[in-house]
Write a protein that holds these residues in place. Structure first.
Motif, PDB file in Angstrom:
ATOM      1  N   ARG A  60      13.645   5.443 -28.692  1.00 14.57           N
ATOM      2  CA  ARG A  60      12.544   5.160 -27.944  1.00 14.57           C
ATOM      3  C   ARG A  60      11.623   3.778 -28.700  1.00 14.57           C
ATOM      4  O   ARG A  60      11.612   3.741 -29.867  1.00 14.57           O
ATOM      5  CB  ARG A  60      11.438   6.041 -27.865  1.00 14.57           C
ATOM      6  N   ILE A  61      11.262   2.735 -27.836  1.00 15.33           N
ATOM      7  CA  ILE A  61      10.633   1.393 -28.413  1.00 15.33           C
ATOM      8  C   ILE A  61       9.334   1.512 -27.572  1.00 15.33           C
ATOM      9  O   ILE A  61       9.528   1.728 -26.397  1.00 15.33           O
ATOM     10  CB  ILE A  61      11.658   0.478 -28.406  1.00 15.33           C
ATOM     11  N   ASP A  62       8.207   1.439 -28.223  1.00 19.13           N
ATOM     12  CA  ASP A  62       6.969   1.239 -27.651  1.00 19.13           C
ATOM     13  C   ASP A  62       6.521  -0.516 -28.127  1.00 19.13           C
ATOM     14  O   ASP A  62       6.044  -0.286 -29.326  1.00 19.13           O
ATOM     15  CB  ASP A  62       5.838   2.254 -27.976  1.00 19.13           C
ATOM     16  N   ILE A  63       6.072  -1.352 -27.288  1.00 21.93           N
ATOM     17  CA  ILE A  63       5.801  -2.445 -27.599  1.00 21.93           C
ATOM     18  C   ILE A  63       4.512  -2.749 -26.933  1.00 21.93           C
ATOM     19  O   ILE A  63       4.566  -2.787 -25.619  1.00 21.93           O
ATOM     20  CB  ILE A  63       6.610  -3.472 -27.788  1.00 21.93           C
ATOM     21  N   LEU A  64       3.169  -3.118 -27.541  1.00 17.29           N
ATOM     22  CA  LEU A  64       2.269  -3.266 -26.924  1.00 17.29           C
ATOM     23  C   LEU A  64       1.878  -2.083 -25.677  1.00 17.29           C
ATOM     24  O   LEU A  64       1.404  -2.734 -24.751  1.00 17.29           O
ATOM     25  CB  LEU A  64       1.991  -4.679 -26.377  1.00 17.29           C
ATOM     26  N   GLY A  65       2.244  -1.016 -26.006  1.00 18.81           N
ATOM     27  CA  GLY A  65       1.959   0.098 -25.137  1.00 18.81           C
ATOM     28  C   GLY A  65       2.903   0.198 -23.970  1.00 18.81           C
ATOM     29  O   GLY A  65       2.629   0.858 -23.137  1.00 18.81           O
ATOM     30  N   ALA A  66       4.132  -0.469 -23.978  1.00 19.40           N
ATOM     31  CA  ALA A  66       4.928  -0.466 -23.015  1.00 19.40           C
ATOM     32  C   ALA A  66       6.263  -0.116 -23.397  1.00 19.40           C
ATOM     33  O   ALA A  66       6.587  -0.370 -24.809  1.00 19.40           O
ATOM     34  CB  ALA A  66       5.240  -1.802 -22.192  1.00 19.40           C
ATOM     35  N   PRO A  67       7.072   0.552 -22.752  1.00 21.19           N
ATOM     36  CA  PRO A  67       8.499   1.073 -23.385  1.00 21.19           C
ATOM     37  C   PRO A  67       9.751  -0.064 -23.621  1.00 21.19           C
ATOM     38  O   PRO A  67      10.345   0.203 -24.673  1.00 21.19           O
ATOM     39  CB  PRO A  67       9.202   1.855 -21.850  1.00 21.19           C
ATOM     40  N   ASP A  68       9.385  -1.234 -23.140  1.00 20.49           N
ATOM     41  CA  ASP A  68      10.163  -2.271 -23.881  1.00 20.49           C
ATOM     42  C   ASP A  68       9.528  -3.656 -23.460  1.00 20.49           C
ATOM     43  O   ASP A  68       8.746  -3.784 -22.667  1.00 20.49           O
ATOM     44  CB  ASP A  68      11.581  -2.231 -23.708  1.00 20.49           C
ATOM     45  N   GLY A  69       9.896  -4.756 -24.102  1.00 18.87           N
ATOM     46  CA  GLY A  69       9.373  -6.000 -24.022  1.00 18.87           C
ATOM     47  C   GLY A  69       9.474  -6.722 -22.856  1.00 18.87           C
ATOM     48  O   GLY A  69       8.544  -7.581 -22.177  1.00 18.87           O
ATOM     49  N   ARG A  70      10.403  -6.043 -21.745  1.00 15.75           N
ATOM     50  CA  ARG A  70      10.630  -6.661 -20.417  1.00 15.75           C
ATOM     51  C   ARG A  70       9.192  -6.606 -19.802  1.00 15.75           C
ATOM     52  O   ARG A  70       8.613  -7.503 -18.752  1.00 15.75           O
ATOM     53  CB  ARG A  70      11.459  -5.994 -19.298  1.00 15.75           C
ATOM     54  N   LEU A  71       8.345  -5.461 -19.995  1.00 17.17           N
ATOM     55  CA  LEU A  71       7.189  -5.027 -19.158  1.00 17.17           C
ATOM     56  C   LEU A  71       5.988  -5.874 -19.569  1.00 17.17           C
ATOM     57  O   LEU A  71       5.166  -5.951 -18.957  1.00 17.17           O
ATOM     58  CB  LEU A  71       6.958  -3.710 -19.293  1.00 17.17           C
ATOM     59  N   VAL A  72       6.245  -6.456 -20.870  1.00 17.25           N
ATOM     60  CA  VAL A  72       4.933  -7.016 -21.261  1.00 17.25           C
ATOM     61  C   VAL A  72       5.372  -8.588 -21.693  1.00 17.25           C
ATOM     62  O   VAL A  72       4.941  -9.215 -22.709  1.00 17.25           O
ATOM     63  CB  VAL A  72       4.156  -6.541 -22.557  1.00 17.25           C
ATOM     64  N   ARG A  73       6.366  -9.094 -20.894  1.00 14.01           N
ATOM     65  CA  ARG A  73       7.058 -10.299 -21.443  1.00 14.01           C
ATOM     66  C   ARG A  73       5.967 -11.477 -21.582  1.00 14.01           C
ATOM     67  O   ARG A  73       6.005 -12.309 -22.680  1.00 14.01           O
ATOM     68  CB  ARG A  73       7.955 -10.700 -20.174  1.00 14.01           C
ATOM     69  N   ASP A  74       4.956 -11.584 -20.969  1.00 15.62           N
ATOM     70  CA  ASP A  74       4.131 -12.732 -21.105  1.00 15.62           C
ATOM     71  C   ASP A  74       3.066 -12.517 -22.269  1.00 15.62           C
ATOM     72  O   ASP A  74       2.525 -13.469 -22.377  1.00 15.62           O
ATOM     73  CB  ASP A  74       3.028 -12.681 -19.753  1.00 15.62           C
ATOM     74  N   ARG A  75       3.015 -11.341 -22.599  1.00 17.74           N
ATOM     75  CA  ARG A  75       2.371 -11.054 -23.850  1.00 17.74           C
ATOM     76  C   ARG A  75       3.021 -11.367 -25.163  1.00 17.74           C
ATOM     77  O   ARG A  75       2.558 -10.990 -26.328  1.00 17.74           O
ATOM     78  CB  ARG A  75       1.601  -9.795 -23.687  1.00 17.74           C
ATOM     79  N   ILE A  76       4.462 -11.487 -25.187  1.00 17.46           N
ATOM     80  CA  ILE A  76       5.268 -11.770 -26.308  1.00 17.46           C
ATOM     81  C   ILE A  76       5.832 -13.083 -26.477  1.00 17.46           C
ATOM     82  O   ILE A  76       5.926 -13.851 -25.500  1.00 17.46           O
ATOM     83  CB  ILE A  76       6.345 -10.680 -26.347  1.00 17.46           C
TER      84      ILE A  76
END
Ligand code: ATP
Length: 233
Positions: A60-76
């Motif tokens: 499991r990976i959680d980045i910025l409260g989402a399961p992976d980078g795709r969902l928070v792309r604009d914040r990375i």
């Protein structure tokens, strides 16, 4: 301590080969974390899973409260290991182009590009094309392009590779500046000295497994061997 990134038992298998095995670690919000390991240890594979560019085989990976980078792309923000694209663009065009991919309007991207280039002492480079810049300058421009949209989390794959000591120092200052502005930074390297100078925390990978997680001081106290990256192969 809030974690900006958590990995729990993450593994990556290519065919029959285990590139990353049962990897767990945390990156605290606002910290600079070094991801260390010799060539082939599995660093790029791990970063690509964090970014959502390739799926984990398990874990499991959680980045910025989402399961992976795709969902928070604009914040990375991401600086890949392969660089040197967009050779015919000017630095301002290249930076604004990356900003646009992250939703930054073109005029704002160009304005911020000029500001950031000036800040980094690259004002004169604005008139040149990317292919005319020195390696150190081009690397700084590409880091600016990766962060022009003010990401909360910045991931850098081997940012120091191929740079002379002077340009390495310039890049270190840029990374410190990102953290001072509140971003969380995770960068991979196979050179311990870069981590020593910059990091609040280090994670050491050897043959796809975590060999160490903690501060540089703890790493040194635990065992000098931990810091011998070639020995960790
Ligand atoms: P480097 O700094 O040399 O890139 P690394 O620590 O980033 O090293 P990875 O690029 O993640 O390591 O590679 C880890 C291992 O997985 C290597 O043995 C590599 O050959 C293998 N590997 C990476 N990508 C693939 C793939 N798509 N298919 C098969 N094997 C792969």
């Amino acid at each position: 301590m809030t974690a900006a990134l958590t990995l729990e038992s993450v593994s990556k298998r290519y065919g029959g080969f285990d590139a990353v095995r049962d990897l767990s670690f945390e990156v605290p919000k606002g910290s600079i974390c070094g991801f260390l390991g010799p060539n082939g240890a599995g660093k790029t594979s791990t970063l690509r899973m964090i970014l959502g560019l390739q799926p984990a085989t398990s874990g499991r990976i959680d980045i910025l409260g989402a399961p992976d980078g795709r969902l928070v792309r604009d914040r990375i923000g991401f600086l890949p290991e392969e660089r040197g694209l967009y050779k015919k663009m000017t630095p301002v065009e290249a930076i604004a182009f990356f900003g646009a991919l992250k939703g930054l309007p073109s005029h704002e991207g160009k304005k911020r590009a000029r500001q950031l280039l000036e800040q980094q002492g690259l004002g004169a480079a604005q008139k040149k094309k990317m292919k005319e810049l020195s390696k150190g300058m081009a690397q700084k421009v590409q880091l600016i392009a990766a962060v022009v949209h003010r990401p909360e989390f910045v991931i850098l794959d081997e940012p120091f590779s191929g740079l002379d000591p002077m340009n390495q120092q310039g890049l270190e200052e840029m990374i410190r500046g990102l953290a001072a502005d509140g971003a969380t930074v995770l960068f991979s390297t196979h050179v311990m000295q870069h981590a020593e100078r910059l990091c609040d925390k280090v994670v050491l990978l050897a043959k796809g497994r975590k060999a160490f997680e903690g501060t540089v001081e703890e790493a040194k106290a635990t065992s000098p061997r931990v810091l011998d990256l070639e020995g960790a192969i």
